[in-house]
Design a protein around this motif. Structure first.
Motif, mmCIF file in Angstrom:
data_model
loop_
_atom_site.group_PDB
_atom_site.id
_atom_site.type_symbol
_atom_site.label_atom_id
_atom_site.label_comp_id
_atom_site.label_asym_id
_atom_site.label_seq_id
_atom_site.Cartn_x
_atom_site.Cartn_y
_atom_site.Cartn_z
ATOM 1 N N LEU A 141 0.833 -1.198 0.000
ATOM 2 C CA LEU A 141 0.000 0.000 0.000
ATOM 3 C C LEU A 141 0.869 1.251 0.000
ATOM 4 C CD1 LEU A 141 -2.540 -1.105 2.763
ATOM 5 C CD2 LEU A 141 -2.887 -1.179 0.281
ATOM 6 N N ALA A 142 0.280 2.331 -0.497
ATOM 7 C CA ALA A 142 0.970 3.612 -0.412
ATOM 8 C C ALA A 142 1.130 3.972 1.061
ATOM 9 C CB ALA A 142 0.162 4.689 -1.132
ATOM 10 N N THR A 143 2.178 4.678 1.369
ATOM 11 C CA THR A 143 2.475 5.014 2.760
ATOM 12 C C THR A 143 1.341 5.794 3.399
ATOM 13 O OG1 THR A 143 4.832 5.085 2.281
ATOM 14 C CG2 THR A 143 4.101 6.151 4.313
ATOM 15 N N ARG A 144 0.881 5.319 4.543
ATOM 16 C CA ARG A 144 -0.126 6.018 5.329
ATOM 17 C C ARG A 144 0.542 6.761 6.473
ATOM 18 N NH1 ARG A 144 -2.674 2.923 1.426
ATOM 19 N NH2 ARG A 144 -4.908 2.692 1.779
ATOM 20 N N ALA A 145 -0.206 7.660 7.070
ATOM 21 C CA ALA A 145 0.286 8.398 8.237
ATOM 22 C C ALA A 145 -0.790 8.419 9.300
ATOM 23 C CB ALA A 145 0.675 9.823 7.844
ATOM 24 N N LEU A 146 -0.368 8.475 10.561
ATOM 25 C CA LEU A 146 -1.310 8.564 11.666
ATOM 26 C C LEU A 146 -1.789 10.001 11.812
ATOM 27 C CD1 LEU A 146 0.402 6.381 14.412
ATOM 28 C CD2 LEU A 146 -1.858 5.974 13.446
ATOM 29 N N SER A 147 -3.102 10.189 11.892
ATOM 30 C CA SER A 147 -3.624 11.529 12.133
ATOM 31 C C SER A 147 -3.316 11.926 13.571
ATOM 32 C CB SER A 147 -5.129 11.565 11.898
ATOM 33 O OG SER A 147 -5.815 10.881 12.946
ATOM 34 N N PRO A 148 -3.256 13.217 13.860
ATOM 35 C CA PRO A 148 -3.017 13.653 15.244
ATOM 36 C C PRO A 148 -4.026 13.059 16.223
ATOM 37 C CG PRO A 148 -2.764 15.490 13.740
ATOM 38 C CD PRO A 148 -3.308 14.353 12.928
ATOM 39 N N ALA B 60 -0.056 -5.210 16.072
ATOM 40 C CA ALA B 60 -1.215 -5.917 15.520
ATOM 41 C C ALA B 60 -2.378 -4.956 15.285
ATOM 42 C CB ALA B 60 -1.638 -7.035 16.477
ATOM 43 N N LEU B 61 -2.555 -4.008 16.186
ATOM 44 C CA LEU B 61 -3.618 -3.017 16.042
ATOM 45 C C LEU B 61 -3.408 -2.167 14.790
ATOM 46 C CD1 LEU B 61 -6.093 -1.490 17.222
ATOM 47 C CD2 LEU B 61 -4.471 -0.063 18.455
ATOM 48 N N LEU B 62 -2.182 -1.709 14.577
ATOM 49 C CA LEU B 62 -1.879 -0.888 13.395
ATOM 50 C C LEU B 62 -1.964 -1.705 12.123
ATOM 51 C CD1 LEU B 62 -1.210 2.150 13.389
ATOM 52 C CD2 LEU B 62 -0.939 1.101 15.624
ATOM 53 N N ASP B 63 -1.664 -3.002 12.222
ATOM 54 C CA ASP B 63 -1.747 -3.882 11.065
ATOM 55 C C ASP B 63 -3.181 -3.936 10.540
ATOM 56 O OD1 ASP B 63 0.146 -5.705 9.610
ATOM 57 O OD2 ASP B 63 -1.471 -7.129 9.983
ATOM 58 N N GLN B 64 -4.162 -3.973 11.445
ATOM 59 C CA GLN B 64 -5.568 -3.983 11.051
ATOM 60 C C GLN B 64 -6.035 -2.604 10.605
ATOM 61 O OE1 GLN B 64 -7.863 -5.684 14.271
ATOM 62 N NE2 GLN B 64 -6.244 -7.144 14.728
ATOM 63 N N SER B 65 -5.531 -1.576 11.284
ATOM 64 C CA SER B 65 -5.982 -0.221 11.006
ATOM 65 C C SER B 65 -5.623 0.240 9.600
ATOM 66 C CB SER B 65 -5.382 0.747 12.032
ATOM 67 O OG SER B 65 -5.772 0.395 13.343
ATOM 68 N N VAL B 66 -4.447 -0.178 9.118
ATOM 69 C CA VAL B 66 -4.023 0.264 7.799
ATOM 70 C C VAL B 66 -4.930 -0.302 6.711
ATOM 71 C CG1 VAL B 66 -2.417 -1.620 7.291
ATOM 72 C CG2 VAL B 66 -1.942 0.669 6.420
ATOM 73 N N LEU B 67 -5.556 -1.450 6.978
ATOM 74 C CA LEU B 67 -6.480 -2.038 6.010
ATOM 75 C C LEU B 67 -7.853 -1.366 6.073
ATOM 76 C CD1 LEU B 67 -5.609 -5.836 6.429
ATOM 77 C CD2 LEU B 67 -4.845 -4.264 4.636
ATOM 78 N N ARG B 68 -8.196 -0.789 7.230
ATOM 79 C CA ARG B 68 -9.476 -0.093 7.351
ATOM 80 C C ARG B 68 -9.431 1.299 6.720
ATOM 81 N NH1 ARG B 68 -9.123 -1.456 13.079
ATOM 82 N NH2 ARG B 68 -10.193 -3.427 13.493
ATOM 83 N N ALA B 69 -8.256 1.907 6.730
ATOM 84 C CA ALA B 69 -8.142 3.294 6.277
ATOM 85 C C ALA B 69 -8.479 3.406 4.786
ATOM 86 C CB ALA B 69 -6.727 3.809 6.539
ATOM 87 N N GLY C 237 -8.121 6.444 3.015
ATOM 88 C CA GLY C 237 -7.241 7.398 2.352
ATOM 89 C C GLY C 237 -5.815 7.272 2.811
ATOM 90 N N ARG C 238 -5.087 8.385 2.780
ATOM 91 C CA ARG C 238 -3.690 8.381 3.160
ATOM 92 C C ARG C 238 -3.480 8.529 4.662
ATOM 93 N NH1 ARG C 238 -0.330 9.377 -1.217
ATOM 94 N NH2 ARG C 238 1.335 8.884 0.246
#
Length: 308
Positions: free
Chosen positions: A184-191, A211-220, A222-223
């Motif tokens: 996936l294209a690089t994502r960033a954490l919102s504030p 593991a939490l971030l692993d799931q979150s990147v699939l839910r997001a 947008g960027r």
């Protein structure tokens, strides 16, 4: 006994540099900085028997691999084994060895490890455990010799709850890793997402956060990975951003008493078996039984095997 895989890990996977960048141990807290300095000094000093302790999933294996890379170079392999399933040929195995789950080492395994240390004095041996060194040493004379006299260095990896300022670094690294693995294209954490993560009461596991971030990147979509993508909603007001974990009992004392009582019931009153179920030594369990007065309960007092 459960069969566990034997994994040969090559430092080549971390790149061609002679030493892994210390930022690979993500975080910038003072506690982690002190750990890095001690780990670097231990590796540079050529310590051959290193014990690494800390909570499950906090990065003990990562630290061992980093030290191996720094000490032996990028081409040196690291043989990974589990303490509960050590082969009889351990002493003859060439190169450095990482033994995970040192709390599972029994008397036979301790003898095998001591034999290896004697026959392979120039090979690095890493032992990782979720239990503190004092608990490991008191199990038997073999354990006292292994974790006492033969151990040259002891490193303790602090939990995330002890260094909350490192949560952001671990989270960002986990996000980048997930994006890379999923293509996936690089994502960033919102504030807002970062603030929500920093408010959590992490029990110590960096693995849980990854593991939490692993799931979150699939839910997001947008960027940006936002608060909603983290999936940390609970029955509590959303404005708090806190995940509440409900445990039985009103206090830590009550939780321990219930856990000890349940373990004794499952073990039919046998102290040794109950201690195994709890992951502590029988001596530690006896102290807790005396401390909390569990042994005075009628059901245990009438059991002829309660003292075994």
């Amino acid at each position: 006994m459960e069969d566990r895989p034997v994994i040969a890990l090559s430092s080549l996977e971390f790149g061609s540099s002679a030493v892994i960048d210390e930022a690979w141990l993500h975080g910038s807290s003072e506690r982690l900085s002190r750990l890095r300095r001690r780990a670097a000094a231990t590796a540079d000093a050529g310590s051959r028997v290193v014990v690494i302790t800390g909570p499950v999933g906090i990065g003990k294996r990562r630290l061992a691999r980093w030290m191996q890379h720094r000490s032996a170079g990028p081409l040196a392999p690291l043989l990974e084994l589990h303490g509960g399933a050590l082969p009889a040929e351990l002493a003859a195995a060439q190169g450095s060895v990482l033994i995970r789950g040192a709390e599972s080492i029994d008397g036979r395994a301790a003898q095998l490890i001591k034999q290896r240390i004697t026959e392979q004095p120039n090979a690095i041996l890493f032992l990782t455990s979720r239990l503190p060194l004092a608990t490991l040493r008191e199990r038997s004379l073999d354990h006292e010799q292994l974790f006492g006299r033969m151990t040259e260095a002891v490193l303790e990896v602090p939990s995330l709850s002890e260094r909350p300022e490192d949560v952001a670094g671990v989270a960002r690294a986990a996000l980048d890793d997930a994006c890379s693995r999923y293509g996936l294209a690089t994502r960033a954490l919102s504030p807002g997402a970062l603030a929500q993560l920093e408010q959590q009461s992490w029990p110590g596991s960096a693995r849980q956060l990854r593991a939490l971030l692993d799931q979150s990147v699939l839910r997001a979509k947008g960027r940006w990975v936002g608060p909603a993508d983290l999936g940390l909603s609970s029955a509590e007001p959303q404005s708090t951003g806190v995940l509440h974990v409900r445990l039985p009992g009103a206090s830590l004392r009550e939780i321990e008493v219930r856990a000890i009582t349940l373990a004794l019931e499952l073990a039919d009153g046998r102290i040794v078996r109950a201690a195994e179920l709890l992951g502590i030594t029988r001596h530690a369990l006896r102290r807790k039984i005396d401390k909390f007065g569990v042994a005075t309960r009628p059901a245990l007092a009438q059991d002829p095997d309660a003292s075994i």
